[in-house]
Structures are given as structure tokens and as C-alpha cells.
Scaffold this motif. Structure first.
Motif, PDB file in Angstrom:
ATOM      1  N   THR A   8       0.840  -1.183   0.000  1.00 31.02           N
ATOM      2  CA  THR A   8       0.000   0.000   0.000  1.00 31.02           C
ATOM      3  C   THR A   8       0.877   1.235   0.000  1.00 31.02           C
ATOM      4  OG1 THR A   8      -1.723  -1.141   1.216  1.00 31.02           O
ATOM      5  CG2 THR A   8      -1.782   1.244   1.273  1.00 31.02           C
ATOM      6  N   LYS A   9       0.516   2.205  -0.800  1.00 31.41           N
ATOM      7  CA  LYS A   9       1.313   3.413  -0.894  1.00 31.41           C
ATOM      8  C   LYS A   9       1.249   4.242   0.381  1.00 31.41           C
ATOM      9  CE  LYS A   9       0.277   5.007  -5.311  1.00 31.41           C
ATOM     10  NZ  LYS A   9       0.517   6.015  -6.344  1.00 31.41           N
ATOM     11  N   ILE A  10       2.358   4.868   0.696  1.00 33.24           N
ATOM     12  CA  ILE A  10       2.419   5.798   1.815  1.00 33.24           C
ATOM     13  C   ILE A  10       2.064   7.178   1.273  1.00 33.24           C
ATOM     14  CG2 ILE A  10       3.943   6.867   3.506  1.00 33.24           C
ATOM     15  CD1 ILE A  10       5.519   4.104   3.252  1.00 33.24           C
ATOM     16  N   GLN A  38      11.874  18.252  -5.912  1.00 35.38           N
ATOM     17  CA  GLN A  38      12.523  17.376  -6.897  1.00 35.38           C
ATOM     18  C   GLN A  38      11.544  16.956  -7.987  1.00 35.38           C
ATOM     19  OE1 GLN A  38      13.942  14.493  -3.971  1.00 35.38           O
ATOM     20  NE2 GLN A  38      16.049  14.983  -4.478  1.00 35.38           N
ATOM     21  N   ARG A  39      10.271  16.793  -7.598  1.00 31.20           N
ATOM     22  CA  ARG A  39       9.261  16.382  -8.589  1.00 31.20           C
ATOM     23  C   ARG A  39       8.595  17.568  -9.278  1.00 31.20           C
ATOM     24  NH1 ARG A  39       5.586  12.265  -5.051  1.00 31.20           N
ATOM     25  NH2 ARG A  39       7.180  10.732  -4.553  1.00 31.20           N
ATOM     26  N   HIS A  40       8.830  18.758  -8.797  1.00 31.49           N
ATOM     27  CA  HIS A  40       8.069  19.929  -9.247  1.00 31.49           C
ATOM     28  C   HIS A  40       6.578  19.705  -9.012  1.00 31.49           C
ATOM     29  CE1 HIS A  40      11.813  21.323 -10.971  1.00 31.49           C
ATOM     30  NE2 HIS A  40      11.926  20.148 -11.554  1.00 31.49           N
ATOM     31  N   ASP A  41       6.257  19.138  -7.842  1.00 33.26           N
ATOM     32  CA  ASP A  41       4.882  18.755  -7.503  1.00 33.26           C
ATOM     33  C   ASP A  41       4.447  19.578  -6.287  1.00 33.26           C
ATOM     34  OD1 ASP A  41       2.491  17.512  -6.878  1.00 33.26           O
ATOM     35  OD2 ASP A  41       3.375  15.589  -6.347  1.00 33.26           O
ATOM     36  N   TYR A  42       3.969  20.798  -6.543  1.00 41.53           N
ATOM     37  CA  TYR A  42       3.730  21.739  -5.444  1.00 41.53           C
ATOM     38  C   TYR A  42       2.270  21.904  -5.068  1.00 41.53           C
ATOM     39  CZ  TYR A  42       8.487  23.134  -6.583  1.00 41.53           C
ATOM     40  OH  TYR A  42       9.829  23.128  -6.831  1.00 41.53           O
ATOM     41  N   ASN A  43       1.353  21.430  -5.886  1.00 41.24           N
ATOM     42  CA  ASN A  43      -0.048  21.811  -5.692  1.00 41.24           C
ATOM     43  C   ASN A  43      -0.910  20.753  -5.023  1.00 41.24           C
ATOM     44  OD1 ASN A  43       0.306  24.370  -6.862  1.00 41.24           O
ATOM     45  ND2 ASN A  43       0.296  23.432  -8.892  1.00 41.24           N
ATOM     46  N   GLY A  44      -0.298  19.635  -4.621  1.00 37.32           N
ATOM     47  CA  GLY A  44      -1.099  18.550  -4.073  1.00 37.32           C
ATOM     48  C   GLY A  44      -1.526  18.782  -2.631  1.00 37.32           C
ATOM     49  N   LYS A  45      -2.668  18.159  -2.254  1.00 38.60           N
ATOM     50  CA  LYS A  45      -3.075  18.094  -0.842  1.00 38.60           C
ATOM     51  C   LYS A  45      -2.429  16.895  -0.173  1.00 38.60           C
ATOM     52  CE  LYS A  45      -7.495  20.421  -1.376  1.00 38.60           C
ATOM     53  NZ  LYS A  45      -8.966  20.284  -1.345  1.00 38.60           N
ATOM     54  N   VAL A  46      -1.994  15.954  -0.996  1.00 37.39           N
ATOM     55  CA  VAL A  46      -1.310  14.766  -0.491  1.00 37.39           C
ATOM     56  C   VAL A  46      -0.038  14.553  -1.297  1.00 37.39           C
ATOM     57  CG1 VAL A  46      -3.445  13.656   0.276  1.00 37.39           C
ATOM     58  CG2 VAL A  46      -2.565  13.190  -2.024  1.00 37.39           C
ATOM     59  N   LEU A  47       0.885  13.756  -0.741  1.00 41.81           N
ATOM     60  CA  LEU A  47       2.132  13.430  -1.430  1.00 41.81           C
ATOM     61  C   LEU A  47       2.411  11.943  -1.211  1.00 41.81           C
ATOM     62  CD1 LEU A  47       4.626  14.791  -2.926  1.00 41.81           C
ATOM     63  CD2 LEU A  47       5.739  14.731  -0.687  1.00 41.81           C
ATOM     64  N   SER A  48       2.474  11.205  -2.307  1.00 42.82           N
ATOM     65  CA  SER A  48       2.859   9.790  -2.224  1.00 42.82           C
ATOM     66  C   SER A  48       4.374   9.709  -2.136  1.00 42.82           C
ATOM     67  CB  SER A  48       2.402   9.027  -3.474  1.00 42.82           C
ATOM     68  OG  SER A  48       1.010   9.136  -3.644  1.00 42.82           O
ATOM     69  N   ILE A  49       4.879   9.014  -1.133  1.00 41.34           N
ATOM     70  CA  ILE A  49       6.336   8.876  -1.012  1.00 41.34           C
ATOM     71  C   ILE A  49       6.739   7.410  -1.106  1.00 41.34           C
ATOM     72  CG2 ILE A  49       6.573  10.985   0.331  1.00 41.34           C
ATOM     73  CD1 ILE A  49       7.149   9.065   2.783  1.00 41.34           C
TER      74      ILE A  49
HETATM   75  P1  C2E Z   1      -3.662   7.463  -6.536  1.00 45.04           P
HETATM   76  O1  C2E Z   1      -2.213   7.204  -6.491  1.00 45.04           O
HETATM   77  O2  C2E Z   1      -4.535   6.638  -5.635  1.00 45.04           O
HETATM   78  O3  C2E Z   1      -3.861   9.011  -6.207  1.00 45.04           O
HETATM   79  C1  C2E Z   1      -5.161   9.559  -6.030  1.00 45.04           C
HETATM   80  C2  C2E Z   1      -5.099  11.063  -6.042  1.00 45.04           C
HETATM   81  O4  C2E Z   1      -4.346  11.494  -4.904  1.00 45.04           O
HETATM   82  C3  C2E Z   1      -4.392  11.653  -7.265  1.00 45.04           C
HETATM   83  O5  C2E Z   1      -5.355  11.847  -8.300  1.00 45.04           O
HETATM   84  C4  C2E Z   1      -3.878  12.969  -6.740  1.00 45.04           C
HETATM   85  O6  C2E Z   1      -4.900  13.938  -6.728  1.00 45.04           O
HETATM   86  C5  C2E Z   1      -3.540  12.631  -5.307  1.00 45.04           C
HETATM   87  N1  C2E Z   1      -2.109  12.268  -5.146  1.00 45.04           N
HETATM   88  C6  C2E Z   1      -1.601  11.073  -4.764  1.00 45.04           C
HETATM   89  N2  C2E Z   1      -0.271  11.139  -4.643  1.00 45.04           N
HETATM   90  C7  C2E Z   1       0.085  12.413  -4.968  1.00 45.04           C
HETATM   91  C8  C2E Z   1       1.330  13.090  -5.005  1.00 45.04           C
HETATM   92  O7  C2E Z   1       2.436  12.553  -4.704  1.00 45.04           O
HETATM   93  N3  C2E Z   1       1.288  14.392  -5.378  1.00 45.04           N
HETATM   94  C9  C2E Z   1       0.120  15.013  -5.697  1.00 45.04           C
HETATM   95  N4  C2E Z   1       0.195  16.294  -6.086  1.00 45.04           N
HETATM   96  N5  C2E Z   1      -1.071  14.406  -5.653  1.00 45.04           N
HETATM   97  C10 C2E Z   1      -1.091  13.129  -5.296  1.00 45.04           C
HETATM   98  P2  C2E Z   1      -4.852  11.914  -9.819  1.00 45.04           P
HETATM   99  O8  C2E Z   1      -3.690  12.836  -9.955  1.00 45.04           O
HETATM  100  O9  C2E Z   1      -6.070  12.230 -10.635  1.00 45.04           O
HETATM  101  O10 C2E Z   1      -4.350  10.449 -10.150  1.00 45.04           O
HETATM  102  C11 C2E Z   1      -5.283   9.364 -10.210  1.00 45.04           C
HETATM  103  C12 C2E Z   1      -4.535   8.046 -10.277  1.00 45.04           C
HETATM  104  O11 C2E Z   1      -3.726   8.013 -11.463  1.00 45.04           O
HETATM  105  C13 C2E Z   1      -3.569   7.833  -9.125  1.00 45.04           C
HETATM  106  O12 C2E Z   1      -4.241   7.246  -8.016  1.00 45.04           O
HETATM  107  C14 C2E Z   1      -2.581   6.864  -9.747  1.00 45.04           C
HETATM  108  O13 C2E Z   1      -3.119   5.558  -9.749  1.00 45.04           O
HETATM  109  C15 C2E Z   1      -2.498   7.359 -11.182  1.00 45.04           C
HETATM  110  N6  C2E Z   1      -1.385   8.327 -11.302  1.00 45.04           N
HETATM  111  C16 C2E Z   1      -1.443   9.657 -11.424  1.00 45.04           C
HETATM  112  N7  C2E Z   1      -0.222  10.188 -11.542  1.00 45.04           N
HETATM  113  C17 C2E Z   1       0.630   9.148 -11.497  1.00 45.04           C
HETATM  114  C18 C2E Z   1       2.029   9.040 -11.573  1.00 45.04           C
HETATM  115  O14 C2E Z   1       2.798  10.028 -11.695  1.00 45.04           O
HETATM  116  N8  C2E Z   1       2.556   7.807 -11.467  1.00 45.04           N
HETATM  117  C19 C2E Z   1       1.785   6.698 -11.311  1.00 45.04           C
HETATM  118  N9  C2E Z   1       2.368   5.526 -11.219  1.00 45.04           N
HETATM  119  N10 C2E Z   1       0.459   6.752 -11.227  1.00 45.04           N
HETATM  120  C20 C2E Z   1      -0.106   7.966 -11.331  1.00 45.04           C
END
Ligand code: C2E
Ligand code: C2E
Ligand code: C2E
Length: 91
Positions: A8-10, A38-49
Motif C-alpha cells: 500500500t502506498k504511503i 525534486q518532482r516539481h509537484d507543489y499543488n497537491g493536498k497529499v504526497l505519495s512517497i
Molecule cells: P492514486 O495514487 O490513488 O492518487 C489519487 C489522487 O491522490 C491523485 O489523483 C492525486 O490527486 C492525489 N495524489 C496522490 N499522490 C500524490 C502526489 O504525490 N502528489 C500530488 N500532487 N497528488 C497526489 P490523480 O492525480 O487524478 O491520479 C489518479 C490516479 O492516477 C492515481 O491514483 C494513480 O493511480 C495514477 N497516477 C497519477 N499520476 C501518477 C504518476 O505520476 N505515477 C503513477 N504511477 N500513477 C499515477
């Protein structure tokens, strides 16, 4: 080894992180901002690490990964479901 066995993702809650006292949450907040930069990912409410990043953070906090996971849940930075799904191997 101490492999993280979770599948499960953190996912850090950045809004909760931002509202915590800096003396406790500071190192985590800096780590998260570095990843955002590093990701240029500034606008999220959450961050997957990375699972690996939780192990690095545990070293920074001088805790076991399990202890840090519990702390992050107390802080509201991690979803409570993480406690049962993030598993860590022995020493
Ligand atoms: P998810 O990983 O379950 O993420 C669900 C939503 O949580 C994302 O919707 C996004 O709004 C937010 N989120 C999760 N992790 C991050 C993060 O590290 N940074 C930011 N800014 N937001 C985050 P979103 O963007 O519509 O993506 C929907 C799904 O598409 C994601 O579900 C994932 O399965 C896939 N996805 C999107 N971007 C990527 C990516 O760069 N890599 C991979 N492997 N999958 C992605
Ligand atoms: P890198 O580790 O060499 O990764 C290069 C690119 O591979 C990343 O560019 C990303 O597009 C992809 N990538 C690598 N691992 C993963 C992964 O587990 N999931 C997904 N969805 N993509 C992955 P990006 O995102 O622009 O990151 C640039 C560099 O920033 C990375 O280079 C790494 O050095 C650092 N970085 C970014 N996010 C993290 C993180 O969560 N933890 C750590 N430790 N470093 C990170
Ligand atoms: P994700 O993108 O869905 O990736 C899930 C798992 O697939 C990662 O778990 C990692 O074990 C593997 N993986 C995906 N892409 C790569 C890759 O390019 N190289 C390698 N060596 N493995 C890869 P992990 O590491 O625990 O990461 C969890 C989540 O954290 C990722 O889910 C992604 O949302 C985020 N993440 C991690 N590193 C990066 C990164 O460098 N850039 C970005 N944009 N997101 C990252």
C-alpha cells in the motif's frame, strides 16, 4: 534485513503536516518539501512517497519504522489504515 513489505502506498496528508508544530514535524516537513521540489509537484493536498523514504525518516526521528508510522497516524499525517497494512520485517 528490514524490508518494508507493504503493497500500500504511503500517502502523506500535507494539510495536516502544515498545521503541526515545527519542532516536531520540522524534519518531516523539510523531507516532504524536498521531494515536492525534486518532482516539481507543489499543488497537491497529499504526497505519495517511497516506502524507502519512511525508513530514512525513521532514522532521522530515531524511531523504528513502526513507531514512526504510529506517530504519523497520531499526527493525522497518515491514514489510520496504514497501521495494519504497513508491515516491516525483523532486524
Ligand atoms: P492514486 O495514487 O490513488 O492518487 C489519487 C489522487 O491522490 C491523485 O489523483 C492525486 O490527486 C492525489 N495524489 C496522490 N499522490 C500524490 C502526489 O504525490 N502528489 C500530488 N500532487 N497528488 C497526489 P490523480 O492525480 O487524478 O491520479 C489518479 C490516479 O492516477 C492515481 O491514483 C494513480 O493511480 C495514477 N497516477 C497519477 N499520476 C501518477 C504518476 O505520476 N505515477 C503513477 N504511477 N500513477 C499515477
Ligand atoms: P530518480 O529516482 O532517478 O527517478 C527519475 C524519474 O523516474 C522520476 O522523476 C519519476 O518520473 C520516475 N520514478 C522513479 N521512481 C518512481 C516511483 O516509484 N514511482 C513513480 N511514479 N515514478 C518513479 P521525478 O518524479 O521528476 O523525480 C526526479 C528525482 O527526484 C528522482 O530521480 C529522485 O532522485 C527524486 N525523487 C522524487 N520523488 C522522490 C521520492 O519520493 N523519494 C525519493 N527518495 N526521491 C525522490
Ligand atoms: P507508484 O508510482 O504507483 O509505484 C509503486 C511502486 O512501484 C513503487 O513503490 C516502486 O516500488 C515501484 N516503481 C514505480 N516506478 C519505479 C521506477 O521508476 N523505478 C523503480 N525502481 N521502482 C519503481 P515506492 O517506491 O514505495 O513508491 C510509492 C509511490 O511514491 C509511487 O507509487 C509514487 O506515487 C511515489 N513516488 C516514488 N518515487 C517517486 C518519484 O521519483 N517521482 C514521483 N513522481 N513519484 C514517486
Amino acid at each position: 534485513s528490514s524490508a518494508v513489505t507493504s503493497s500500500t502506498k504511503i500517502v502523506l496528508n500535507l494539510e495536516s503536516l502544515g498545521s503541526l508544530p515545527a519542532d516536531e514535524a520540522g524534519p518531516l516537513a523539510r523531507y516532504a518539501s524536498t521531494i515536492q521540489a525534486q518532482r516539481h509537484d507543489y499543488n497537491g493536498k497529499v504526497l505519495s512517497i517511497r516506502a524507502e523514504d519512511l525508513k530514512s525518516l525513521a532514522i532521522i526521528y530515531d524511531m523504528s519504522p513502526d513507531e514512526l508510522t504510529s506517530r504519523l497516524i497520531e499526527w493525522g499525517v497518515l491514514n489510520p489504515g496504514m497501521e495494519s497494512v504497513v508491515g516491516f520485517g525483523g532486524p
